[in-house]
Design an enzyme around this catalytic site. Structure first.
Site, PDB file in Angstrom:
ATOM      1  N   HIS A 242       0.870  -1.178   0.000  1.00  0.00           N
ATOM      2  CA  HIS A 242       0.000   0.000   0.000  1.00  0.00           C
ATOM      3  C   HIS A 242       0.903   1.223   0.000  1.00  0.00           C
ATOM      4  CE1 HIS A 242      -2.422   3.142   1.787  1.00  0.00           C
ATOM      5  NE2 HIS A 242      -1.898   2.984   2.972  1.00  0.00           N
ATOM      6  N   TYR A 276      -5.879   9.331   1.930  1.00  0.00           N
ATOM      7  CA  TYR A 276      -5.898   9.891   3.276  1.00  0.00           C
ATOM      8  C   TYR A 276      -4.651  10.732   3.499  1.00  0.00           C
ATOM      9  CZ  TYR A 276      -2.846   5.956   4.681  1.00  0.00           C
ATOM     10  OH  TYR A 276      -1.817   5.060   4.792  1.00  0.00           O
ATOM     11  N   ASP A 566     -27.967 -19.940  18.455  1.00  0.00           N
ATOM     12  CA  ASP A 566     -29.238 -20.594  18.741  1.00  0.00           C
ATOM     13  C   ASP A 566     -29.427 -21.726  17.741  1.00  0.00           C
ATOM     14  OD1 ASP A 566     -29.809 -18.965  16.545  1.00  0.00           O
ATOM     15  OD2 ASP A 566     -31.833 -18.493  17.235  1.00  0.00           O
TER      16      ASP A 566
HETATM   17  P1  FAD Z   1       3.988  -5.877  12.750  1.00  0.00           P
HETATM   18  O1  FAD Z   1       4.170  -4.501  13.156  1.00  0.00           O
HETATM   19  O2  FAD Z   1       4.414  -6.262  11.375  1.00  0.00           O
HETATM   20  O3  FAD Z   1       4.688  -6.764  13.809  1.00  0.00           O
HETATM   21  C1  FAD Z   1       4.944  -8.127  13.599  1.00  0.00           C
HETATM   22  C2  FAD Z   1       6.306  -8.429  14.137  1.00  0.00           C
HETATM   23  O4  FAD Z   1       6.542  -9.812  14.073  1.00  0.00           O
HETATM   24  C3  FAD Z   1       7.410  -7.772  13.362  1.00  0.00           C
HETATM   25  O5  FAD Z   1       8.115  -6.940  14.229  1.00  0.00           O
HETATM   26  C4  FAD Z   1       8.260  -8.912  12.843  1.00  0.00           C
HETATM   27  O6  FAD Z   1       9.625  -8.635  12.855  1.00  0.00           O
HETATM   28  C5  FAD Z   1       7.902 -10.014  13.814  1.00  0.00           C
HETATM   29  N1  FAD Z   1       8.044 -11.341  13.254  1.00  0.00           N
HETATM   30  C6  FAD Z   1       7.496 -11.856  12.144  1.00  0.00           C
HETATM   31  N2  FAD Z   1       7.838 -13.129  11.981  1.00  0.00           N
HETATM   32  C7  FAD Z   1       8.612 -13.447  13.028  1.00  0.00           C
HETATM   33  C8  FAD Z   1       9.288 -14.628  13.433  1.00  0.00           C
HETATM   34  N3  FAD Z   1       9.220 -15.733  12.704  1.00  0.00           N
HETATM   35  N4  FAD Z   1      10.020 -14.607  14.568  1.00  0.00           N
HETATM   36  C9  FAD Z   1      10.100 -13.481  15.318  1.00  0.00           C
HETATM   37  N5  FAD Z   1       9.491 -12.335  14.976  1.00  0.00           N
HETATM   38  C10 FAD Z   1       8.758 -12.322  13.852  1.00  0.00           C
HETATM   39  N6  FAD Z   1      -2.950   1.078  10.384  1.00  0.00           N
HETATM   40  C11 FAD Z   1      -3.682   2.012  11.005  1.00  0.00           C
HETATM   41  O7  FAD Z   1      -4.413   1.707  11.919  1.00  0.00           O
HETATM   42  N7  FAD Z   1      -3.645   3.313  10.621  1.00  0.00           N
HETATM   43  C12 FAD Z   1      -2.863   3.716   9.592  1.00  0.00           C
HETATM   44  O8  FAD Z   1      -2.840   4.898   9.247  1.00  0.00           O
HETATM   45  C13 FAD Z   1      -2.092   2.757   8.908  1.00  0.00           C
HETATM   46  N8  FAD Z   1      -1.354   3.105   7.842  1.00  0.00           N
HETATM   47  C14 FAD Z   1      -0.577   2.174   7.224  1.00  0.00           C
HETATM   48  C15 FAD Z   1       0.216   2.586   6.170  1.00  0.00           C
HETATM   49  C16 FAD Z   1       1.034   1.675   5.540  1.00  0.00           C
HETATM   50  C17 FAD Z   1       1.884   2.132   4.397  1.00  0.00           C
HETATM   51  C18 FAD Z   1       1.046   0.329   5.964  1.00  0.00           C
HETATM   52  C19 FAD Z   1       1.911  -0.671   5.313  1.00  0.00           C
HETATM   53  C20 FAD Z   1       0.222  -0.076   7.002  1.00  0.00           C
HETATM   54  C21 FAD Z   1      -0.604   0.826   7.636  1.00  0.00           C
HETATM   55  N9  FAD Z   1      -1.425   0.465   8.685  1.00  0.00           N
HETATM   56  C22 FAD Z   1      -2.157   1.417   9.339  1.00  0.00           C
HETATM   57  C23 FAD Z   1      -1.527  -0.936   9.127  1.00  0.00           C
HETATM   58  C24 FAD Z   1      -0.661  -1.198  10.331  1.00  0.00           C
HETATM   59  O9  FAD Z   1       0.606  -0.687  10.112  1.00  0.00           O
HETATM   60  C25 FAD Z   1      -0.557  -2.674  10.616  1.00  0.00           C
HETATM   61  O10 FAD Z   1      -1.799  -3.273  10.471  1.00  0.00           O
HETATM   62  C26 FAD Z   1      -0.044  -2.936  12.013  1.00  0.00           C
HETATM   63  O11 FAD Z   1       1.115  -2.196  12.241  1.00  0.00           O
HETATM   64  C27 FAD Z   1       0.231  -4.399  12.234  1.00  0.00           C
HETATM   65  O12 FAD Z   1       0.803  -4.590  13.505  1.00  0.00           O
HETATM   66  P2  FAD Z   1       1.344  -6.010  13.934  1.00  0.00           P
HETATM   67  O13 FAD Z   1       1.896  -5.864  15.299  1.00  0.00           O
HETATM   68  O14 FAD Z   1       0.290  -7.023  13.704  1.00  0.00           O
HETATM   69  O15 FAD Z   1       2.476  -6.354  12.863  1.00  0.00           O
HETATM   70  N1  THG Z   2     -34.360 -24.214  11.240  1.00  0.00           N
HETATM   71  C1  THG Z   2     -33.624 -25.158  11.834  1.00  0.00           C
HETATM   72  N2  THG Z   2     -32.574 -24.850  12.594  1.00  0.00           N
HETATM   73  C2  THG Z   2     -32.204 -23.567  12.752  1.00  0.00           C
HETATM   74  C3  THG Z   2     -32.949 -22.545  12.170  1.00  0.00           C
HETATM   75  C4  THG Z   2     -34.056 -22.888  11.381  1.00  0.00           C
HETATM   76  N3  THG Z   2     -31.120 -23.280  13.488  1.00  0.00           N
HETATM   77  C5  THG Z   2     -30.549 -21.958  13.432  1.00  0.00           C
HETATM   78  C6  THG Z   2     -31.627 -20.915  13.423  1.00  0.00           C
HETATM   79  N4  THG Z   2     -32.590 -21.231  12.379  1.00  0.00           N
HETATM   80  C7  THG Z   2     -32.296 -20.939  14.766  1.00  0.00           C
HETATM   81  N5  THG Z   2     -33.325 -19.945  14.893  1.00  0.00           N
HETATM   82  C8  THG Z   2     -34.629 -20.235  15.152  1.00  0.00           C
HETATM   83  C9  THG Z   2     -35.394 -19.252  15.760  1.00  0.00           C
HETATM   84  C10 THG Z   2     -36.694 -19.518  16.117  1.00  0.00           C
HETATM   85  C11 THG Z   2     -37.258 -20.749  15.846  1.00  0.00           C
HETATM   86  C12 THG Z   2     -36.513 -21.708  15.185  1.00  0.00           C
HETATM   87  C13 THG Z   2     -35.189 -21.457  14.845  1.00  0.00           C
HETATM   88  C14 THG Z   2     -38.623 -21.080  16.318  1.00  0.00           C
HETATM   89  N6  THG Z   2     -38.960 -20.579  17.503  1.00  0.00           N
HETATM   90  C15 THG Z   2     -40.179 -20.942  18.190  1.00  0.00           C
HETATM   91  C16 THG Z   2     -40.711 -19.711  18.910  1.00  0.00           C
HETATM   92  O1  THG Z   2     -39.907 -18.878  19.320  1.00  0.00           O
HETATM   93  O2  THG Z   2     -41.919 -19.607  19.054  1.00  0.00           O
HETATM   94  C17 THG Z   2     -39.804 -22.001  19.187  1.00  0.00           C
HETATM   95  C18 THG Z   2     -40.890 -22.392  20.086  1.00  0.00           C
HETATM   96  C19 THG Z   2     -40.498 -23.524  20.993  1.00  0.00           C
HETATM   97  O3  THG Z   2     -39.405 -23.504  21.557  1.00  0.00           O
HETATM   98  O4  THG Z   2     -41.301 -24.436  21.094  1.00  0.00           O
HETATM   99  O5  THG Z   2     -39.334 -21.785  15.676  1.00  0.00           O
HETATM  100  O6  THG Z   2     -34.734 -22.047  10.775  1.00  0.00           O
HETATM  101  N7  THG Z   2     -33.951 -26.431  11.658  1.00  0.00           N
END
Ligand code: FAD
Ligand code: THG
Length: 837
Positions: A242, A276, A566
């Site tokens: 990026h 940005y 659920d």
């Molecule tokens: P890293 O900082 O990469 O840390 C991982 C660490 O693991 C590294 O230090 C590495 O050396 C270590 N490592 C890896 N493998 C090993 C290994 N095998 N053994 C030991 N150590 C290892 N984010 C925002 O929120 N705002 C921004 O404005 C923003 N701008 C960005 C701009 C750019 C150009 C880029 C590239 C990124 C930007 N990001 C931004 C994203 C952000 O930088 C990252 O998502 C964030 O820094 C990731 O953090 P991290 O700790 O997961 O990874």
């Molecule tokens: N069918 C089946 N499984 C499911 C769903 C489904 N699992 C995931 C999700 N959908 C679960 N959600 C619901 C929500 C409500 C009901 C069934 C599945 C339902 N409720 C009755 C009531 O609230 O009146 C239960 C009455 C009772 O407990 O007797 O029917 O769509 N197979």
């Protein structure tokens, strides 16, 4: 004496170990790893070693060069909470050398009507998630950020608590806090592999030998997927380059900031052009997402970055930045006297759905990951990870980030690369909540697919499945109903996307006649074995240990009593259950709880089987003649199942209806699917059967007060708050989450049904809710749909406990307020007359 002393020392050592907690190795001292070390040690787990293959603390990872912009507002409540925590935490750090967080505020500007409308939606999310912010006119934006050309924009969204993180300083401060509590940071130590005993981790291997560990957390940033692969774990992320560039000195900025403050103007986003901006004292930093996706092959990275400052920085590709510069100069005319002086293509992680990846390896206990995390969310992710590791349950709902949220198909290289590249392209796009992926479609189709195509199904995608949203074949029906006086309110352009008025006709017809719904994509598991009943009793809240043929609606809770899912549990034989579930996380949870003695097996049977729901007042007239068994109200009672035949086809029928009508879910082996559909369709012609799609389905379930897990309720909610106490049998004995329910205090919020006043009002979800004319946001919408039965839009909303039917609320939909009234549940058929007959 010596022996006594020795013993005493050993006891002291042991109790120290106890206090220190298990031995933890964190891989990576970036913003995530260091924040995690801080969070773990703050919880008393002080035996923490953070290893990084780079130097400390500018390790060479993404954090080392991150410009650190934090825009908190996100469509996801969870991600917004992570960002809010990051701001709060980093705002409170006092590192050597200056600030860790500079609350410049954040400004996002709109240069198109579409973006301007979307900023209204964004302002709604900010309200819903408790982030202060307001919409500003173009003039107000220019006042706040005088470099912005007001004539280029229509307005902006300002969040005063957004700002800049000085990422390496935040790392240092958190590392210092962790170190003070006993943590160790080891530089220049590459983890070459993970060591385990076959079931759990025992350490990590480095060039200097094995570092023993009970818990290993991989916070290796974009390198994390490679490491995880070594222990058989798919971490679906793609390292992507990026572009980030810095201008020369900008005259009007000279003297505004000092080297210490660096920036005073709000951080700025111009998303219509994928840009940005931030200040670097008297220069401007520009980030660009408009270029082609540039996935990075980690294997070649060492060679590709050999000449660069850091192993996460690729050479700047000027040609990709040309449009960025052109558009930057338009928005910030002062740039015309300057030019780009420095730039690089920095690398960080993208995932198929844009969310982070957190959780513990299911087959290798003690191996955790916290990957694909922006600086913005880093402290929040670290806190939730620490809670998860130490307490067993994070206090924030993390299902969107869970390592095991992906369907099998979504874990293939092809899928991960394609969808993550798309996530890069869309990072600043206006994404409609009902907009679905276009690439890699058609991966999973039900046996009814051909028939659905013939009926003009409009397909969307869910869990890899093609799912009909509505059928064009019902257009004439819709016209007829319209002529007969059924209301089809006009929609605004936004809410009309990925939607059709035909769905109103389909819902209406289901209530009046009969419709067929493809339920094949409903995730289902077969749970078998002598321990099956006991396991399901333990994992769920309702009594499922009932007679063969019983079907039970029940909840799975986590240890804190939060709703993990659920389910419907059907007992097909003494030792065989079919579980209707919500997705891969349910299989993960059940699998993690399987007893060691092999007495229970769980198998995903979704793809091997199919299911059609036949529902409506005429459902029995349609189906009963095809069946040799008694399908009367007495013959097959509500919430009972039956193994039987329809014509020549072996089926399992369950008298369950998520749409709240008479009828059944009819299951068969997938091979019988097409024949089953044809049999029902042909027999249905005499009853004017239609095929109906997911939009109608959703509207009908909302009318009936049936919740959708993941949208209406999550692990953040206890059953009582979600109105689901009826599915909890405290008296049945112990189950996961029961103890937490016993000690739970009264919930602060409760899930309510609301009915809009204006028949044309529509909301789509996540909108903020205000109580009776008030200006303070008190809750938010979860799901919503137009109800053909009521002739109004219905919605669920989380509202303050004590909110009662009759209370009036207002909902902000993209800047317009709509009144609604809280309604007793269910809104339609509270007497259950439609189902129990
Ligand atoms: P890293 O900082 O990469 O840390 C991982 C660490 O693991 C590294 O230090 C590495 O050396 C270590 N490592 C890896 N493998 C090993 C290994 N095998 N053994 C030991 N150590 C290892 N984010 C925002 O929120 N705002 C921004 O404005 C923003 N701008 C960005 C701009 C750019 C150009 C880029 C590239 C990124 C930007 N990001 C931004 C994203 C952000 O930088 C990252 O998502 C964030 O820094 C990731 O953090 P991290 O700790 O997961 O990874
Ligand atoms: N069918 C089946 N499984 C499911 C769903 C489904 N699992 C995931 C999700 N959908 C679960 N959600 C619901 C929500 C409500 C009901 C069934 C599945 C339902 N409720 C009755 C009531 O609230 O009146 C239960 C009455 C009772 O407990 O007797 O029917 O769509 N197979």
């Amino acid at each position: 004496m010596c022996c006594v002393l020795h013993c005493a020392l050993r006891i002291m050592q042991q109790s120290e170990d106890l206090v220190a907690g298990p031995k933890v190795v964190v891989i990576g001292a970036g913003i995530v790893g260091s924040s995690l070390a801080d969070e773990l040690t703050a919880r008393g787990w002080t035996d923490v070693t953070v290893v990084d293959r780079g130097p400390l603390f500018a390790t060479g990872g993404s954090t080392s060069h991150a410009p650190g912009l934090v825009f908190q507002t996100n469509p996801s409540k969870t991600m917004s909470e992570f960002a809010k925590y990051t701001v709060a935490k980093f705002g409170g750090l006092a590192p050597d050398g200056g600030w860790a967080f500079n609350p410049t505020g954040g400004l996002e500007v709109a240069s198109t009507p579409e973006r301007w409308a979307d900023l209204h939606r964004k302002a709604g999310w900010a309200q819903s998630w408790g982030i202060p912010g307001e919409l500003l006119t173009a003039g107000q934006c220019a006042e706040l950020h005088p470099l912005v050309d007001a004539d280029r924009i229509l307005g902006g969204f300002h969040t005063p608590t957004d700002g800049l993180v000085k990422a390496v300083r935040a790392v240092q401060a958190q590392a210092a806090a962790a170190t003070a509590r006993g943590a160790t940071f080891l530089p220049n130590t590459e983890v070459l592999g993970v060591v385990d005993d076959g079931a759990k981790v025992t350490g990590v291997r480095t060039a200097d030998g094995v570092l023993p560990a009970d818990v290993v957390v991989c916070c290796a940033g974009f390198w994390g997927a490679q490491l995880a692969k070594q222990v058989g774990l798919v971490v679906p992320l793609v390292p992507m380059a990026h572009q980030y560039a810095t201008t020369g000195r900008i005259e009007p900025l000279v003297g505004r900031n000092t080297e210490a403050t660096e920036a005073g103007l709000p951080i700025l986003r111009h998303q219509d052009q994928d840009l940005y901006f931030r200040e670097h004292v008297d220069r401007i930093g520009i980030g660009y997402y408009g270029h082609r996706p540039m996935p990075v092959e980690v294997a070649n990275l060492a060679a590709d970055t050999a000449g660069e400052e850091m192993p996460s920085m690729l050479p700047f590709t000027d040609e990709d930045f040309v449009p960025a510069w052109r558009e930057s100069v338009k928005l910030l005319p002062v740039l015309q006297d300057s030019k780009i002086e420095q730039g690089f293509n920095g690398i960080f992680s993208f995932t198929p759905d844009g969310f982070s990846i957190m959780g513990e390896h299911r087959e290798l206990s003690g191996f955790w990951v916290a990957e694909a995390v922006w600086v913005t969310h880093s402290a929040g992710v670290a806190k939730a990870t620490a809670e998860w590791i130490v307490d067993g349950t994070p206090s924030t709902d993390v299902h969107e980030c869970d390592l095991y949220r992906f369907e099998d198909v979504a874990r293939t290289d092809d899928f991960v690369m394609t969808t993550s590249s798309q996530a890069f392209v869309e990072v600043y796009d206006i994404v409609h909540p009902h907009q679905y992926r276009e690439a890699l479609r058609g991966l999973r189709t039900s046996p009814f697919y051909g028939r659905q195509q013939e009926l003009g199904a409009y397909f969307y995608e869910g869990g890899g499945w093609e799912r009909p949203a509505w059928y064009e074949a019902n257009a004439q029906l819709a016209q007829r109903l319209r002529d007969d006086g059924l209301a089809f309110p006009e929609r605004d352009e936004w809410s009309a996307r990925f939607w059709s008025p035909i769905s109103i006709a389909e819902a209406h017809w289901t209530r009046e006649h009969v419709a067929m719904y493809d339920m094949t994509p409903l995730t289902r598991y077969e749970v078998t074995g002598p321990g099956a009943a006991a396991l399901l009793q333990w994992l769920t809240t309702n009594d499922v240990d009932k007679s063969v043929g019983s079907v039970t609606y029940t909840l799975m809770l986590d240890e804190s009593g939060g709703i993990r899912s659920d389910l419907t549990v059907a007992r097909l034989a003494p030792d065989r259950f079919q579980v209707g579930a919500n997705g891969p996380l349910d299989l993960d949870w059940i699998t993690r709880h399987l007893p060691d003695d092999g007495s229970v097996t769980v198998r995903d049977v979704t793809g091997a089987t199919c299911c059609v729901g036949v529902w409506g007042p005429a459902a029995r007239d349609l189906v009963a003649p095809l069946c040799g068994d008694d399908l009367s109200h007495r013959g097959l009672k509500y919430f009972r199942s039956l193994r039987t035949h329809l014509g020549a086809i072996p089926v399992t029928m369950m008298r369950v209806s998520y749409v709240g009508e008479l009828g059944w879910e009819i299951y068969a082996d997938a091979a019988y699917g097409a024949a089953l559909w044809d049999l029902l369709w042909t027999a249905g012609q005499a009853h004017d059967v239609i095929a109906a799609g997911r939009i109608a389905f959703n509207a009908l379930r909302i009318e009936k007060a049936y919740r959708a897990w993941g949208t209406d309720m999550t692990a953040e909610h206890l059953p009582g708050a979600a109105g689901l106490d009826f599915a909890v049998r405290m008296a049945k004995g112990d189950f996961v989450g029961r103890a937490a329910l016993e000690r739970a205090s009264a919930p602060q919020q409760t899930l309510c049904s609301i009915v809009f006043h204006d028949p044309t009002a529509v909301v789509l979800g996540k909108e903020p809710v205000y109580l009776d004319g008030g200006d303070a946001c008190v809750g938010y919408v979860t799901s919503a749909a137009y109800s053909a039965t009521v002739g109004r839009c219905l919605a669920y909303a989380w509202l303050p406990a004590g909110t009662a039917p009759g209370d009036v609320v207002a909902v902000d939909y993209r800047g317009s307020r709509y009144g609604a009234t809280v309604h007793a549940e269910p809104v339609v058929d509270p007497e259950m007359k439609r189902i129990r007959r």
